[in-house]
Design an enzyme around this catalytic site. Structure first.
Site, PDB file in Angstrom:
ATOM      1  CG  ASN A  14     136.844  35.052 -10.493  1.00 25.05           C
ATOM      2  OD1 ASN A  14     136.457  34.033  -9.930  1.00 25.05           O
ATOM      3  ND2 ASN A  14     137.704  35.024 -11.492  1.00 25.05           N
ATOM      4  NE  ARG A  64     154.238  48.516  -6.176  1.00 29.36           N
ATOM      5  CZ  ARG A  64     153.718  48.068  -7.324  1.00 29.36           C
ATOM      6  NH1 ARG A  64     152.453  47.717  -7.393  1.00 29.36           N
ATOM      7  NH2 ARG A  64     154.472  47.964  -8.394  1.00 29.36           N
ATOM      8  CG  MET A  89     145.569  41.796 -13.309  1.00 26.87           C
ATOM      9  SD  MET A  89     145.716  40.162 -12.537  1.00 26.87           S
ATOM     10  CE  MET A  89     146.963  39.444 -13.604  1.00 26.87           C
ATOM     11  CG  ASN A 106     144.727  37.221  -4.868  1.00 29.25           C
ATOM     12  OD1 ASN A 106     144.045  37.829  -5.688  1.00 29.25           O
ATOM     13  ND2 ASN A 106     145.866  36.624  -5.206  1.00 29.25           N
ATOM     14  CG  HIS A 108     147.517  32.712  -7.861  1.00 27.70           C
ATOM     15  ND1 HIS A 108     148.083  33.743  -8.575  1.00 27.70           N
ATOM     16  CD2 HIS A 108     148.248  31.609  -8.139  1.00 27.70           C
ATOM     17  CE1 HIS A 108     149.118  33.273  -9.255  1.00 27.70           C
ATOM     18  NE2 HIS A 108     149.245  31.986  -9.008  1.00 27.70           N
ATOM     19  CB  SER A 135     144.691  28.706  -4.541  1.00 26.32           C
ATOM     20  OG  SER A 135     145.320  27.586  -5.121  1.00 26.32           O
ATOM     21  CD  GLU A 173     139.806  31.707 -11.156  1.00 27.28           C
ATOM     22  OE1 GLU A 173     139.341  32.497 -12.010  1.00 27.28           O
ATOM     23  OE2 GLU A 173     140.958  31.803 -10.687  1.00 27.28           O
TER      24      GLU A 173
END
Ligand code: GAR
Length: 209
Positions: A14, A64, A89, A106, A108, A135, A173
Site C-alpha cells: 500500500n 509503547r 501493525m 489508516n 483497514h 476503508s 486498496e
C-alpha cells in the site's frame, strides 16, 4: 505538495501504491519518509530503491509510549505534516494519536464499522457476507474507529479463502488509498474548498420564492 510520512510493518505494497501515485504530476501529496517498527519490513527496500528516506526503530524492549515518541520525532524531523498508516501493525498510544489528531489516516481491510481488529477476511467469509472491502479512516483513540473518508467494496467469490480474498482486497486498496489521501490533503490544505462546495451545491438548488 502535502508532505506525508508512511508507517509500515510488512510488505508495504500500500505504501508503494501511495508512492507511485505520488509520482503522477497532478498528485497533491509527496511521500517524504517511510518509517517502520520492523527492520526487516520488505517495504523499506522498495522505499529506499525509490530514493525515499527510511527510518526504522524496533519496538522490541521499549514501552509503547517510548517507541511512539521515537517514531514521532523521526516524523517531525522529516518535515511531514501528515501520517499515513499502511499495514502498520501496532496499536498506537493515546499520546501519539493526540499529536496527529486530524492528520493521520489508516487503511483497514474491512467495510468499517464491520470487523475492526484482526482476521477481517476470515470473519467476512464466515459471516457469508456477499462483499468484503477496505476503508480509509482518520485515526482516533479507539482502534479502527474514526471518521471514514473512503471505502471500496470487493465481491467475495465462491471458494475464496482469507488469503485469496486478502489479495483481491489489496488490489482494491491500491486504488482507494492514493485517491482518498489526495482528496483529504486537498480539502485539508484549502479551507475554502468545503465552503466552495457547499456554495456551489446551494447555487444548484431551485430558488425559493
Ligand atoms: C493491508 O491489506 C492493510 O489494509 C492491512 O494490512 C495490509 C498491509 O499490506 N492493514 C491492517 O490489517 C491494519 N490493521 P501491505 O503491507 O502490503 O500494504
Amino acid at each position: 505538495k502535502a508532505k506525508v510520512a508512511v508507517l509500515i510493518s510488512g510488505a508495504g505494497t500500500n505504501m508503494a501504491a501511495l508512492l507511485f501515485a505520488s509520482k503522477l504530476p497532478s498528485c497533491p501529496y509527496e511521500i517524504i519518509l517511510v518509517a517502520s517498527n520492523n527492520p526487516d519490513a520488505e517495504g523499506l527496500k522498495i522505499a529506499a530503491a525509490e530514493g525515499i528516506p527510511t527510518f526504522t526503530k524496533s519496538h522490541i524492549g521499549l514501552d509503547r509510549v517510548a517507541h511512539d515518541a521515537i517514531m514521532h520525532d523521526a516524523i517531525v524531523k522529516s518535515g511531514a505534516t501528515y501520517v499515513a498508516l499502511a499495514g502498520y501493525m501496532r496499536i498506537l498510544s493515546k499520546e501519539f494519536v493526540a499529536k496527529w489528531d486530524g492528520r493521520m489516516l489508516n487503511i483497514h481491510p474491512s467495510l468499517l464499522p464491520k470487523y475492526k481488529g484482526l482476521h477481517t477476511h476470515q470473519r467476512a467469509i464466515e459471516a457469508k457476507d456477499p462483499v468484503a472491502g477496505s476503508s480509509v479512516h482518520l485515526v482516533t483513540a479507539e482502534l479502527d474507529d474514526g471518521p471514514v473518508l473512503g471505502q471500496i467494496e470487493v465481491t467475495i467469490l465462491p471458494g475464496d479463502t482469507a488469503d485469496t480474498l486478502a489479495d483481491r482486497v489489496k488490489m482494491a486498496e491500491y486504488q482507494l488509498y492514493p485517491k482518498t489521501l489526495a482528496e483529504f490533503v486537498v480539502r485539508d490544505t484549502n479551507p475554502e474548498f468545503l465552503t466552495a462546495q457547499v456554495r456551489s451545491l446551494a447555487l444548484t438548488q431551485p430558488e425559493a420564492d
